[in-house]
Design a protein around this motif. Sequence first.
Motif, mmCIF file in Angstrom:
data_model
loop_
_atom_site.group_PDB
_atom_site.id
_atom_site.type_symbol
_atom_site.label_atom_id
_atom_site.label_comp_id
_atom_site.label_asym_id
_atom_site.label_seq_id
_atom_site.Cartn_x
_atom_site.Cartn_y
_atom_site.Cartn_z
ATOM 1 N N LYS A 163 0.954 -1.439 -0.069
ATOM 2 C CA LYS A 163 0.089 -0.124 -0.240
ATOM 3 C C LYS A 163 0.760 1.425 -0.154
ATOM 4 C CE LYS A 163 -3.920 -0.384 0.055
ATOM 5 N NZ LYS A 163 -4.847 -0.458 -0.951
ATOM 6 N N HIS A 197 0.450 -6.062 1.086
ATOM 7 C CA HIS A 197 -0.686 -6.295 0.539
ATOM 8 C C HIS A 197 -0.608 -7.639 -0.102
ATOM 9 C CE1 HIS A 197 -4.663 -4.980 -0.855
ATOM 10 N NE2 HIS A 197 -4.467 -4.749 -2.087
ATOM 11 N N ASP A 210 -5.892 1.360 -5.154
ATOM 12 C CA ASP A 210 -7.209 0.845 -4.836
ATOM 13 C C ASP A 210 -8.113 0.914 -6.171
ATOM 14 O OD1 ASP A 210 -6.628 1.279 -2.279
ATOM 15 O OD2 ASP A 210 -6.814 3.229 -2.342
ATOM 16 N N ASP A 212 -14.034 -0.283 -6.962
ATOM 17 C CA ASP A 212 -13.494 0.352 -5.628
ATOM 18 C C ASP A 212 -13.099 1.823 -5.401
ATOM 19 O OD1 ASP A 212 -13.427 -2.488 -4.605
ATOM 20 O OD2 ASP A 212 -11.341 -2.784 -5.341
ATOM 21 N N ASP A 214 -15.084 3.576 -4.002
ATOM 22 C CA ASP A 214 -15.281 3.858 -2.435
ATOM 23 C C ASP A 214 -14.009 3.771 -1.675
ATOM 24 O OD1 ASP A 214 -15.326 1.288 -2.857
ATOM 25 O OD2 ASP A 214 -16.773 1.223 -1.184
ATOM 26 N N GLU A 215 -13.302 2.791 -1.814
ATOM 27 C CA GLU A 215 -11.776 2.605 -1.190
ATOM 28 C C GLU A 215 -10.763 3.707 -1.512
ATOM 29 O OE1 GLU A 215 -8.468 -1.161 -0.570
ATOM 30 O OE2 GLU A 215 -10.520 -1.270 -1.865
ATOM 31 N N TRP A 216 -11.016 4.074 -2.778
ATOM 32 C CA TRP A 216 -10.172 5.211 -3.369
ATOM 33 C C TRP A 216 -10.262 6.444 -2.382
ATOM 34 C CZ3 TRP A 216 -5.904 6.706 -6.172
ATOM 35 C CH2 TRP A 216 -6.241 7.902 -6.812
ATOM 36 N N VAL A 252 -11.611 6.537 0.316
ATOM 37 C CA VAL A 252 -11.123 6.612 1.892
ATOM 38 C C VAL A 252 -9.623 6.656 2.010
ATOM 39 C CG1 VAL A 252 -11.088 4.936 3.805
ATOM 40 C CG2 VAL A 252 -13.304 5.528 2.473
ATOM 41 N N HIS A 253 -8.919 5.926 1.110
ATOM 42 C CA HIS A 253 -7.472 5.904 1.139
ATOM 43 C C HIS A 253 -6.705 7.132 0.702
ATOM 44 C CE1 HIS A 253 -7.399 1.064 1.486
ATOM 45 N NE2 HIS A 253 -7.878 1.786 2.446
ATOM 46 N N ARG A 279 -6.752 8.855 3.940
ATOM 47 C CA ARG A 279 -5.975 8.213 5.092
ATOM 48 C C ARG A 279 -4.484 8.216 4.804
ATOM 49 N NH1 ARG A 279 -7.101 2.114 5.647
ATOM 50 N NH2 ARG A 279 -9.191 2.893 6.548
#
Length: 180
Positions: A16, A22, A106, A122, A124-126, A128-129, A132
């Motif tokens: 990651k 990962h 992501d 993904d 949504d994951e993109w 968030v990350h 983050r």
Amino acid sequence: MPRPAIGTPLVFRWRKWDGSPHWEHECVYLGSDHWGDWLGQRTGSRSFRPGRDLVLDIPSVMMIPAGRQDYVLTVNASPAATRVYIDVSWAAGWGEDGLPTAIDMDLDVVRRTDERGVYIDDEDEWEVHRVRYGYPSRVIEALEATAHDLERRVRALEAPFDEATAEHWLARLATVDSEA
């Protein structure tokens, strides 16, 4: 950097953005063409990450593109419902240890053989990350453009995302397997 001999077992290591581990994929080197370097995952190979360990029930091939570091292509053999899976990445290539590596970013471009068709996965994951991990704005802009360009190219079945290219490398994997 010189490439391994055809048929050489390798582990493709993903991480990651923050360097944490990962996915890792057991592969063999298949060779290269003008699109990039091709790796194969045999039936029975493992793909694993912290908290998950899979044994492949069908073969697949992966391609690290020549002259680009922003994606890695995977094509699964039939009858997989997911035919094409492209990991949008950063720094995809060959590490100093001579093994393939990339940073998973992501976003994925997927082509399924069912009614879902081609889509970007993904997102949504993109979202968030990117917060983050603090992705730089230049990285965000470049990879969002990459994802949309790849989606268009996969939808149009442009090489190397076409069936003929995939079948060529899946056949090469079968040949390498028969020679092993």
